[in-house]
Write a protein that holds these residues in place. Structure first.
Motif, PDB file in Angstrom:
ATOM      1  N   SER A  30      46.693  37.431  31.831  1.00  0.00           N
ATOM      2  CA  SER A  30      47.216  36.110  31.489  1.00  0.00           C
ATOM      3  C   SER A  30      48.217  36.144  30.331  1.00  0.00           C
ATOM      4  O   SER A  30      48.757  35.099  29.954  1.00  0.00           O
ATOM      5  CB  SER A  30      46.061  35.176  31.113  1.00  0.00           C
ATOM      6  OG  SER A  30      45.494  35.556  29.855  1.00  0.00           O
ATOM      7  N   ASP A 318      46.840  33.116  22.282  1.00  0.00           N
ATOM      8  CA  ASP A 318      47.502  31.892  22.754  1.00  0.00           C
ATOM      9  C   ASP A 318      48.379  31.264  21.675  1.00  0.00           C
ATOM     10  O   ASP A 318      49.062  30.270  21.934  1.00  0.00           O
ATOM     11  CB  ASP A 318      46.462  30.877  23.223  1.00  0.00           C
ATOM     12  CG  ASP A 318      45.709  31.338  24.464  1.00  0.00           C
ATOM     13  OD1 ASP A 318      46.333  31.999  25.315  1.00  0.00           O
ATOM     14  OD2 ASP A 318      44.501  31.054  24.568  1.00  0.00           O
ATOM     15  N   GLN A 319      48.369  31.826  20.485  1.00  0.00           N
ATOM     16  CA  GLN A 319      49.142  31.272  19.374  1.00  0.00           C
ATOM     17  C   GLN A 319      50.391  32.081  19.064  1.00  0.00           C
ATOM     18  O   GLN A 319      51.284  31.589  18.373  1.00  0.00           O
ATOM     19  CB  GLN A 319      48.282  31.224  18.101  1.00  0.00           C
ATOM     20  CG  GLN A 319      47.099  30.294  18.157  1.00  0.00           C
ATOM     21  CD  GLN A 319      46.244  30.437  16.910  1.00  0.00           C
ATOM     22  OE1 GLN A 319      45.227  31.119  16.904  1.00  0.00           O
ATOM     23  NE2 GLN A 319      46.654  29.790  15.837  1.00  0.00           N
TER      24      GLN A 319
END
Length: 417
Positions: A30, A318-319
């Motif tokens: 992902s 995700d950051q």
């Protein structure tokens, strides 16, 4: 032993320490890497009136097969992507506009000049990121742009950056994934300046004017990229790390860390957790400096692994937007992309397979003996078997067999250019 059998055996070794290997592979799949297009043509671009490379940037080597057209560059990217596991992004510079033979200066660029890139990205299932090009241009001949004392020159570059943000917004709207539009400038001085403050005031004013127009973060994210020094700016760079981190915090922009833009003994991996204390998002350009900002192809070295470990330990995948930035013309350019990107993904897998929770617990308890023991022993755990399995599952070549495909592509395509 087959790839599957080796994977099953390796999996047992990791699971003994509570590592969920299958979840690690799902997470890895992902994570998109933004692959820089400029490795494929030595940062040449496709401007009608192309200019000599400047801004303290140098590409060495003359390996045959450099892409000379947008179609060739996209073809080369497709070949590299076919050898790299996962679904990724492509990072463009403004000089890769396609103007159909018309002279269009950079302050006049529009989304339509990147329509072919967007259509191709849709076909390939890719996101796109963007960078205004503030070098290799007559108005950047003295390596001063957004901090230039000449208001007319500053205005030109301000308008170029404004146009670039609109192009990033176009990418985001068309592709359904926000583009990262990153500003890097070469501004600085070769020798000690007599005034460090005034150029920084001009740079801040320029950035304020660039960002006046609100663009939804659903479509475009803005980042600013610092540098310690460069060729021609050895003594002073206007856009230092301290300047840009302060600006990013104050104006809710992403601070982008290029791993080649710091002192050789300064580790970007050590900055990530500290900066994430004060900002929700960061961006990376992963490169490999050798003695200076030389942008060598990324290796699976200790610093790369440490960067990946920090992203995983901080739960920051995700950051942090991960991009690459290297350019080597001494080796096959498709191979350079493949080596560097596969190594970035390998480092992330290595980090995801570490018993990070247990190691953190050991540190909190003061058991530094077991902590160091495990950190060292895991370096020789059967990580390679997990990587081979991942490549197999992603339907890309296992181990070094990908080089055979590059050699064939070189013989059938690259050497005929």
């Amino acid at each position: 032993m087959t790839v599957q059998e080796a994977y099953e055996e390796a999996k047992k070794s990791y699971e003994k320490w509570g590592v969920d290997v299958e979840e690690a592979l799902r997470r890895l799949q992902s994570i998109p890497i933004s692959i820089h297009c400029w490795q494929g043509d030595d940062i040449g671009g496709f401007e009608v009136n192309a200019n000599e490379l400047s801004g303290g940037i140098d590409v060495t080597g003359n390996y045959p097969g450099k892409a000379g057209t947008p179609e060739e560059l996209r073809s080369d990217l497709e070949k590299a992507l076919s050898l790299i596991p996962g679904q990724h992004r492509i990072n463009l510079h403004a000089i890769y506009a396609e103007t159909e033979g018309e002279v269009v200066d950079r302050d006049e660029l529009e989304p339509k000049h990147f329509a072919n890139w967007v259509n191709w990205a849709k076909e390939q299932g890719l996101g796109l990121d963007f960078n205004p090009t503030l070098f290799s241009h007559p108005k950047a001949a003295d390596d001063l742009t957004l901090s230039h004392p000449n208001e007319e020159i500053r205005e030109f570059w301000i308008n170029h950056c404004k146009a670039s943000r609109k192009i990033g917004e176009y990418f985001g709207k068309e592709l359904g994934t926000a583009a990262l539009t990153n500003i890097w400038i070469p501004d600085g001085y070769k020798d000690l300046p007599s005034d460090r403050l005034t150029p920084r005031k001009r740079l801040k004013d320029s950035l304020d004017r660039i960002f006046q127009s609100e663009i939804s973060e659903n479509y475009n994210l803005d980042s600013v990229e610092s540098k310690l020094f460069g060729i021609g700016s050895e003594a002073y760079v206007v856009g230092s790390h301290e300047f840009y981190f302060g600006y990013a915090l104050q104006n809710h922009k992403l601070c982008l860390l290029d791993t080649g833009h710091f002192h050789p003994t300064e580790m970007v991996s050590n900055k990530i957790s500290a900066m994430l204390m004060y900002t929700d998002q960061l961006a990376l350009h992963v490169s490999r400096p050798v003695r200076w900002d030389s942008d060598h192809v990324v290796l699976l070295d200790e610093e790369l692994k440490e960067i990946a470990l920090e992203l995983v330990r901080c739960d920051a995948l995700d950051q942090v937007r991960i991009g690459l930035d290297f350019f080597d013309a001494s080796i096959n350019r498709v191979a350079a992309w493949t080596i560097g990107t596969r190594n970035m993904i390998k480092a992330l897998l290595y980090a995801l397979l570490m018993p990070n929770d247990h190691l953190q617990k050991l540190q909190e308890e003061g058991d530094f003996t077991e902590r160091l023991t495990l950190l060292e022993e895991f370096k020789t755990y059967p990580f390679g078997a997990i990587w081979d399995y991942y490549c197999s599952q992603m339907e890309v070549p296992v181990k070094e067999t990908w080089l055979n495909e590059v050699r064939t592509y070189e013989k059938e395509v690259l050497t005929k250019r």
